[in-house]
Write an enzyme that holds these catalytic residues in place. Sequence first.
Site, mmCIF file in Angstrom:
data_model
loop_
_atom_site.group_PDB
_atom_site.id
_atom_site.type_symbol
_atom_site.label_atom_id
_atom_site.label_comp_id
_atom_site.label_asym_id
_atom_site.label_seq_id
_atom_site.Cartn_x
_atom_site.Cartn_y
_atom_site.Cartn_z
ATOM 1 N N GLY A 1 0.955 -3.756 3.157
ATOM 2 C CA GLY A 1 -0.379 -4.349 3.082
ATOM 3 C C GLY A 1 -1.396 -3.238 3.033
ATOM 4 O O GLY A 1 -1.232 -2.266 2.301
ATOM 5 N N GLU A 2 -2.428 -3.373 3.844
ATOM 6 C CA GLU A 2 -3.480 -2.354 3.884
ATOM 7 C C GLU A 2 -3.509 -1.790 5.308
ATOM 8 O O GLU A 2 -3.899 -2.485 6.233
ATOM 9 C CB GLU A 2 -4.807 -3.007 3.477
ATOM 10 N N SER A 3 -3.077 -0.545 5.448
ATOM 11 C CA SER A 3 -2.910 0.016 6.789
ATOM 12 C C SER A 3 -4.228 0.130 7.550
ATOM 13 O O SER A 3 -4.245 0.001 8.771
ATOM 14 C CB SER A 3 -2.217 1.377 6.714
ATOM 15 N N CYS B 1 6.018 0.551 3.926
ATOM 16 C CA CYS B 1 4.824 1.039 3.233
ATOM 17 C C CYS B 1 3.641 1.189 4.204
ATOM 18 O O CYS B 1 3.608 2.137 4.971
ATOM 19 C CB CYS B 1 4.498 0.157 2.034
ATOM 20 N N ARG C 1 -1.775 8.889 3.043
ATOM 21 C CA ARG C 1 -1.948 7.566 2.427
ATOM 22 C C ARG C 1 -2.220 7.704 0.935
ATOM 23 O O ARG C 1 -2.951 8.593 0.511
ATOM 24 C CB ARG C 1 -3.113 6.819 3.081
ATOM 25 N N ARG D 1 1.451 1.758 -4.253
ATOM 26 C CA ARG D 1 0.524 2.706 -3.602
ATOM 27 C C ARG D 1 1.115 3.202 -2.272
ATOM 28 O O ARG D 1 0.513 3.046 -1.196
ATOM 29 C CB ARG D 1 -0.850 2.066 -3.403
ATOM 30 N N HIS E 1 9.319 -1.476 -0.609
ATOM 31 C CA HIS E 1 9.228 -2.862 -0.129
ATOM 32 C C HIS E 1 10.526 -3.647 -0.318
ATOM 33 O O HIS E 1 10.613 -4.461 -1.242
ATOM 34 C CB HIS E 1 8.123 -3.586 -0.898
ATOM 35 N N GLU F 1 11.316 -6.219 1.158
ATOM 36 C CA GLU F 1 10.993 -7.654 1.300
ATOM 37 C C GLU F 1 10.562 -8.272 -0.027
ATOM 38 O O GLU F 1 10.463 -9.491 -0.137
ATOM 39 C CB GLU F 1 9.912 -7.856 2.381
HETATM 40 N N1 GLN Z 1 -1.847 1.927 0.176
HETATM 41 C C1 GLN Z 1 -1.655 1.090 1.327
HETATM 42 C C2 GLN Z 1 -2.212 1.744 2.581
HETATM 43 O O1 GLN Z 1 -2.579 2.850 2.576
HETATM 44 C C3 GLN Z 1 -0.197 0.767 1.533
HETATM 45 C C4 GLN Z 1 0.286 -0.074 0.372
HETATM 46 C C5 GLN Z 1 1.410 -0.996 0.702
HETATM 47 O O2 GLN Z 1 1.712 -1.294 1.843
HETATM 48 N N2 GLN Z 1 2.028 -1.460 -0.336
HETATM 49 O O3 GLN Z 1 -2.256 1.125 3.598
#
Ligand code: GLN
Length: 206
Positions: free
Chosen positions: A46-48, A78, A105, A135, A171, A173
């Site tokens: 997701g988005e850390s 991720c 990141r 990403r 991923h 999942e």
């Molecule tokens: N780029 C995202 C981050 O820095 C991580 C991306 C992902 O979990 N697929 O959090």
Amino acid sequence: MRIGVLALQGSFAEHVESFRRLGVPAPEVRLPDDLQGLGGLVIPGGESTTMSRLLNEFGLFDPLSRMIARGFPVWGTCAGMILLARQSTALPHATLPAIDIAVERNGWGRQVDSYETEIDVPVLGAPAFRAIFIRPPVITDIGAQVSRLAQLDDGAVVAVRQGNALATAFHPELTTDLRFHGYFVQIVAAAGTDAARTESIALTTS
Ligand code: GLN
């Protein structure tokens, strides 16, 4: 056995479904009480930055970091890898941390938004694992206690384990290959259900 899936943001539903297909109950975790009775926890992609903020706002950061310090099994994919690293670039809060790695990141650059490749993962055996990267973080430093579970052809390490903590830059999942989920189930089973690990934590947070 129950394996929690952190469900603040990101690809948590896909993890829940993967464990369901393995026959392992995987409740969604949003609040400190949800941590009780779990054998392990997955932190999804997701988005850390968002997850880091919500972990703190929802009161999960302190109990979780104490549980991890006691050996509670965790697996980050991720963004989850970022949150479990000893150190990361550009996060609003400290990492949890569970694994002695430093990460950058989005370290492959914006131009490599996503790609898929087959990787050998010796702990899973043959065939190769289809790794989906979106990403992803780049591991920039690895401590001596950390096992490298998978590398790309250029040597970049993309899956690591330290004790009961697992992290993948890709991923599993998002695939139908359940072998990484099965591997984490084995880690959780081997760690046993140490009730003290979660219940004493719950007392300190209530
Ligand atoms: N780029 C995202 C981050 O820095 C991580 C991306 C992902 O979990 N697929 O959090």
